[in-house]
Design an enzyme around this catalytic site. Structure first.
Site, PDB file in Angstrom:
ATOM      1  N   PHE A  99       0.864  -1.181   0.000  1.00  0.00           N
ATOM      2  CA  PHE A  99       0.000   0.000   0.000  1.00  0.00           C
ATOM      3  C   PHE A  99       0.895   1.223   0.000  1.00  0.00           C
ATOM      4  O   PHE A  99       1.588   1.505   0.976  1.00  0.00           O
ATOM      5  CB  PHE A  99      -0.932   0.042   1.211  1.00  0.00           C
ATOM      6  N   LYS A 153       2.863  11.594   7.002  1.00  0.00           N
ATOM      7  CA  LYS A 153       2.064  11.405   8.213  1.00  0.00           C
ATOM      8  C   LYS A 153       2.654  12.110   9.422  1.00  0.00           C
ATOM      9  O   LYS A 153       2.558  13.326   9.540  1.00  0.00           O
ATOM     10  CB  LYS A 153       1.856   9.908   8.468  1.00  0.00           C
ATOM     11  N   ASP A 181       9.554   3.034   1.921  1.00  0.00           N
ATOM     12  CA  ASP A 181       8.346   3.815   2.200  1.00  0.00           C
ATOM     13  C   ASP A 181       8.079   3.724   3.700  1.00  0.00           C
ATOM     14  O   ASP A 181       7.529   2.755   4.191  1.00  0.00           O
ATOM     15  CB  ASP A 181       7.164   3.252   1.395  1.00  0.00           C
TER      16      ASP A 181
END
Length: 424
Positions: free
Chosen positions: A145, A272, A231
Site C-alpha cells: 500500500f 504522516k 516507504d
C-alpha cells in the site's frame, strides 16, 4: 452559512448526503482531541488506537507543535517555490541531518512522496545507470500500500482500489513480500532501477517480515546497482520503536546513521507523523548522486516546502526526539503484544498478534468476508476505544506514542473485555 453540528446523527447524515462515499468510517463523530484521547460531539471520551493511521504519533494537538503552527501562521504561510523563504532552508538542513541524507525534496501528502520517489528513480535509471528511456522497471511487493493515485494503484493487489480505474501505468513488477530469492530473481532484469518496499506492510494487516529482510534486500539491491526505496510514511517517526523501521533493533533517537543495525535506503519517503497531524507534509530524502538528477521545472508543488508546513514539521521532529517517543513505543509495544498474546492463547476468537513497537495487529479467527472484526471495533467504540479493521478480519492497533504504561493497560483491559464478550 456553515451548518452547526448538534449531534453525531446530523454530522453523519451530512457526510452521507454531500460527500463522496470513498470511505466507510466507524460510526463515531469526533470533535476534540488531546494527547491519547478523542471526544465525540456528545462529549464521550475515547482512547485513540489508530492515531490517524500513525499521523499523530506525538498525540493530538501537541502544545509545542500547535504553538509553532500559530506563530508561523501569524507571519508567513505560503510563497510558492517561485521565491525563497526564510524557513525552508533551515528545514532542509534540519531534516537531512536528522535522518543522515544529503538532500530532501519536500511535498505534501504521502502519495505525492511516493510519486516523487518513482520519478526520481526512473530519471536516475536513465541518466546514471544507463537504462534506455521508457524501459525502466520498478519492483514492488505484493499486497503493498503506497497510496491511491493512478500510478500507485497500477501495482496494487487490491482489486477494490484498481477496478474500473485503468488503463494502468506500466513499468512495475510485483514479487512476494519477505522473499529475498524472489527479489534476486527479479533483479536479473537489467532494466530494473529500484525496489520500493514498506519495512512493515501496514495496510496489509501489519505484516511484519523476517528480522533480516530489509537488510538483505538493501544488500541485494546495492549489488545489482538498483535503488532501495523505503516507504516509511506509516512506519517511520518512532512508530515501530526506532526512529525508522529500517533501523532494525537499535534504540535510536534521531542518529540512525551512527547505529550499526541501520539499513540506510537510497531513498527514504516520509509523511504522516512528520508534521504531527497538524498539516500535510511529506518528504523524499536521498544523497546527491540520486537527488541531483532533478533539475528546475522537472518536479514540484505549489504547497510543497511551504513555510507553515516545514516549521510545523521541524517542531514535530523535535518533539519525537526530546520526548524519546521511539523508546516509549518500543517499551509499550512489548507490553501490548504480551497482553494480546495472552488473549490469543485463551480465546479462540483471536488467531495471532503481530507487530513492532506501537504498530500492531490482532488477526481475528474468521474469514475476511465476515463482519466479526468490524463488529468488535464497534464494541470497542462502545467501551471507549477507537480502532479500525483492515483486510476484513484484522484489527490494527496503533495508539499515539505519548501513551503511558497505565493508559496502555487500561486499553488492554477494554480489549480483553470485548474479546471475552465475543467468545461466549
Amino acid at each position: 452559512m456553515m451548518e452547526t453540528i448538534n449531534s453525531s446523527k446530523q454530522a453523519i447524515e451530512l457526510e452521507e448526503k454531500y460527500g463522496a462515499h470513498n470511505y466507510h468510517p466507524l460510526p463515531v463523530v469526533l470533535s476534540k482531541g488531546e494527547g491519547v484521547y478523542l471526544w465525540d460531539v456528545e462529549g464521550k471520551r475515547y482512547f485513540d488506537f489508530l492515531s490517524a493511521y500513525s499521523a499523530v504519533n506525538q498525540g493530538h494537538c501537541h502544545p509545542r507543535i500547535k504553538q509553532a503552527l500559530i506563530d508561523q501562521a501569524s507571519t508567513l504561510t505560503l510563497t510558492s517555490r517561485a521565491f525563497y523563504n526564510d524557513v525552508l532552508g533551515p528545514f532542509e538542513k534540519y531534516i537531512t541531518e536528522y535522518f543522515g541524507f544529503d538532500m530532501v525534496l519536500p511535498m505534501n501528502t504521502g502519495a505525492e512522496g511516493v510519486e516523487t520517489a518513482l520519478k526520481i528513480a526512473r530519471k536516475w535509471g536513465y541518466e546514471k545507470k544507463g537504462v534506455r528511456e521508457n524501459e525502466a522497471v520498478i519492483i514492488v511487493a505484493e499486497n503493498n500500500f503506497h497510496g491511491r493515485t493512478t500510478t500507485v494503484i497500477s501495482f496494487s493487489n487490491d482489486e477494490n482500489a484498481r477496478k474500473n480505474f485503468g488503463p494502468y501505468t506500466p513499468g512495475f513488477e510485483k514479487i512476494p513480500y519477505d522473499d529475498i530469492p524472489a527479489l534476486q530473481s527479479a533483479l536479473e532484469n537489467k532494466h530494473v532501477v529500484a525496489f520500493l518496499v514498506e519495512p512493515i506492510q501496514g495496510e496489509a494487516g501489519v505484516y511484519t517480515p523476517d528480522d533480516d529482510y530489509i537488510r538483505k534486500a538493501a544488500e541485494v539491491c546495492k549489488k545489482e546497482n538498483v535503488l532501495f526505496i523505503a516507504d516509511e510514511i506509516q512506519t517511520g517517526i518512532a512508530r515501530t520503536g526506532s526512529l525508522l523501521a529500517v533501523c532494525g533493533h537499535c534504540s535510536c533517537e534521531g542518529h540512525c546513521e551512527k547505529q550499526s543495525s541501520y539499513t540506510k535506503p537510497d531513498m527514504l519517503i516520509l509523511g504522516k507523523a512528520i508534521s504531527g497531524g497538524f498539516y500535510p507534509v511529506s518528504a523524499v530524502l536521498a544523497d546527491k548522486e540520486v537527488m541531483g538528477v532533478i533539475k528546475p521545472g522537472q518536479h514540484g508543488s505549489t504547497f510543497g516546502g511551504n513555510p507553515l508546513g516545514v516549521k510545523v514539521a521541524m517542531t514535530a521532529l523535535e518533539v519525537v526526539r526530546d520526548e524519546k517517543l521511539a523508546l516509549n513505543a518500543r517499551k509499550l509495544g512489548h507490553i501490548f503484544r504480551e497482553r494480546m498474546q495472552k488473549l490469543v492463547d485463551e480465546y479462540s476468537i483471536l488467531k495471532l498478534v503481530r507487530g513492532k513497537g506501537l504498530l500492531n495487529a490482532v488477526v481475528v479467527n474468521d474469514t475476511q468476508e465476515s463482519s466479526t472484526a468490524w463488529d468488535m471495533c464497534v464494541a470497542l467504540k462502545e467501551n471507549g476505544l477507537l480502532a479500525k479493521p483492515t483486510h476484513g478480519n484484522i484489527i490494527r492497533f496503533a495508539p499515539p506514542l505519548v501513551m503511558t504504561e497505565d493508559q496502555l493497560h487500561e486499553c488492554c483491559d477494554i480489549i480483553e473485555k470485548v474479546v471475552r464478550s465475543f467468545s461466549k
